[in-house]
Design a protein around this motif. Structure first.
Motif, PDB file in Angstrom:
ATOM      1  N   THR A 149       0.847  -1.192   0.000  1.00  0.00           N
ATOM      2  CA  THR A 149       0.000   0.000   0.000  1.00  0.00           C
ATOM      3  C   THR A 149       0.880   1.238   0.000  1.00  0.00           C
ATOM      4  OG1 THR A 149      -1.636  -1.200   1.349  1.00  0.00           O
ATOM      5  CG2 THR A 149      -1.915   1.190   1.165  1.00  0.00           C
ATOM      6  N   ASN A 188      -3.779   5.327 -11.314  1.00  0.00           N
ATOM      7  CA  ASN A 188      -4.837   4.348 -11.049  1.00  0.00           C
ATOM      8  C   ASN A 188      -5.075   4.232  -9.543  1.00  0.00           C
ATOM      9  OD1 ASN A 188      -6.811   2.408 -11.645  1.00  0.00           O
ATOM     10  ND2 ASN A 188      -5.348   0.712 -11.473  1.00  0.00           N
ATOM     11  N   ARG A 247     -10.759  -2.040  -2.698  1.00  0.00           N
ATOM     12  CA  ARG A 247     -10.865  -1.821  -4.143  1.00  0.00           C
ATOM     13  C   ARG A 247      -9.711  -2.484  -4.878  1.00  0.00           C
ATOM     14  NH1 ARG A 247     -12.294   4.566  -3.440  1.00  0.00           N
ATOM     15  NH2 ARG A 247     -14.527   4.338  -2.988  1.00  0.00           N
ATOM     16  N   HIS A 248      -8.530  -2.390  -4.314  1.00  0.00           N
ATOM     17  CA  HIS A 248      -7.357  -3.028  -4.919  1.00  0.00           C
ATOM     18  C   HIS A 248      -7.538  -4.534  -4.978  1.00  0.00           C
ATOM     19  CE1 HIS A 248      -3.256  -4.794  -4.703  1.00  0.00           C
ATOM     20  NE2 HIS A 248      -3.003  -3.888  -5.628  1.00  0.00           N
ATOM     21  N   ALA A 271      -9.424   1.657  -0.022  1.00  0.00           N
ATOM     22  CA  ALA A 271      -8.411   1.486  -1.067  1.00  0.00           C
ATOM     23  C   ALA A 271      -7.938   0.046  -1.141  1.00  0.00           C
ATOM     24  CB  ALA A 271      -7.235   2.422  -0.802  1.00  0.00           C
ATOM     25  N   HIS A 300      -6.551   4.017  -5.892  1.00  0.00           N
ATOM     26  CA  HIS A 300      -7.697   3.301  -5.336  1.00  0.00           C
ATOM     27  C   HIS A 300      -8.412   4.109  -4.255  1.00  0.00           C
ATOM     28  CE1 HIS A 300      -4.834   0.285  -6.904  1.00  0.00           C
ATOM     29  NE2 HIS A 300      -5.926  -0.297  -7.334  1.00  0.00           N
ATOM     30  N   ALA A 337      -1.732  -1.107  -3.621  1.00  0.00           N
ATOM     31  CA  ALA A 337      -2.900  -0.234  -3.492  1.00  0.00           C
ATOM     32  C   ALA A 337      -2.371   1.187  -3.325  1.00  0.00           C
ATOM     33  CB  ALA A 337      -3.734  -0.635  -2.281  1.00  0.00           C
ATOM     34  N   GLU A 393     -10.230  -5.400  -7.548  1.00  0.00           N
ATOM     35  CA  GLU A 393      -9.693  -5.228  -8.900  1.00  0.00           C
ATOM     36  C   GLU A 393      -8.803  -6.412  -9.281  1.00  0.00           C
ATOM     37  OE1 GLU A 393      -6.231  -2.402 -10.246  1.00  0.00           O
ATOM     38  OE2 GLU A 393      -8.107  -1.245 -10.208  1.00  0.00           O
TER      39      GLU A 393
END
Length: 202
Positions: free
Chosen positions: A57, A100, A124-125, A121, A102, A80, A128
């Motif tokens: 992250t 990109n 979402r990472h 985040a 997150h 992320a 994805e």
């Protein structure tokens, strides 16, 4: 199935975070809050040449960082990314897009809200990554089916087999060699194309 709050917090505590931010009050608030949560936190300013090993992250101050350089640093690591912005300017919006990101946080930073953006985040990472893996698997499956269909057509046209017999031949050979039917089909097609180039095809 929804993840319980304890599991979400455990995931955050296992995170290995890099904060790329000037050494100012906002940076201090961010680092302090993350360390209070219990995750491993590294801080770097300016942008490092590479990410510390295991970083999953990144919090990054986008107005203070060359986006194109950041994209190169992140390439192949896929962390992320949470963008930290001062203004919603076209430049910062473009940086968020190019990275990109997150998640997004606005300065001045306050402890309230950091945990929420951190959680979203990472979720979402992860989502994805799961969707990308599913798409890749689906693409591989479709490619394999196309190869098998093409190989069956070759066996029908070149060997005079019917469709069922051609399918069984591919299946049995794949079972015998303990590989996929797609791999057998790909070998057959490659051999056919090689023979065609050499003028050996009947």
């Amino acid at each position: 199935m929804k993840a319980p709050p304890s599991r979400i917090l455990d995931d955050l505590r296992r995170a290995r975070v890099l904060v790329i931010h000037p050494r100012d009050d906002d940076g201090a608030v961010l680092i302090s809050q993350l360390r209070r949560l219990g995750c491993e936190v590294n801080a770097s300013w300016p942008l490092p040449a590479t990410l510390p090993e295991g970083t999953d992250t990144v919090f990054i101050s986008v107005e203070d960082t060359a986006t194109d350089q950041a994209v190169q640093v992140f390439e192949g690591t896929n962390p992320a990314i949470i963008a930290v912005v001062t203004y919603e300017s076209p430049t910062s919006l473009r940086a968020i897009y190019d990275l990109n990101a997150h998640g997004v946080m606005s300065k001045p930073l306050r402890p309230l809200g950091i945990l929420t953006q951190f959680t979203l985040a990472r979720y979402r990472h992860s989502y994805e990554a799961r969707m990308t893996a599913k798409v890749r698997k689906l693409e591989d499956t479709l490619k394999g089916r196309r190869l098998v269909d093409r190989a069956i057509r070759l066996l029908i046209d070149e060997q005079g087999l019917d469709e069922d017999a051609a399918y069984r031949l591919l299946r049995d050979q794949a079972t015998s060699e303990r590989i996929t039917m797609a791999a057998i089909a790909e070998d057959l097609i490659a051999a056919h194309e090689t023979m065609s180039r050499l003028g050996l095809k009947r």
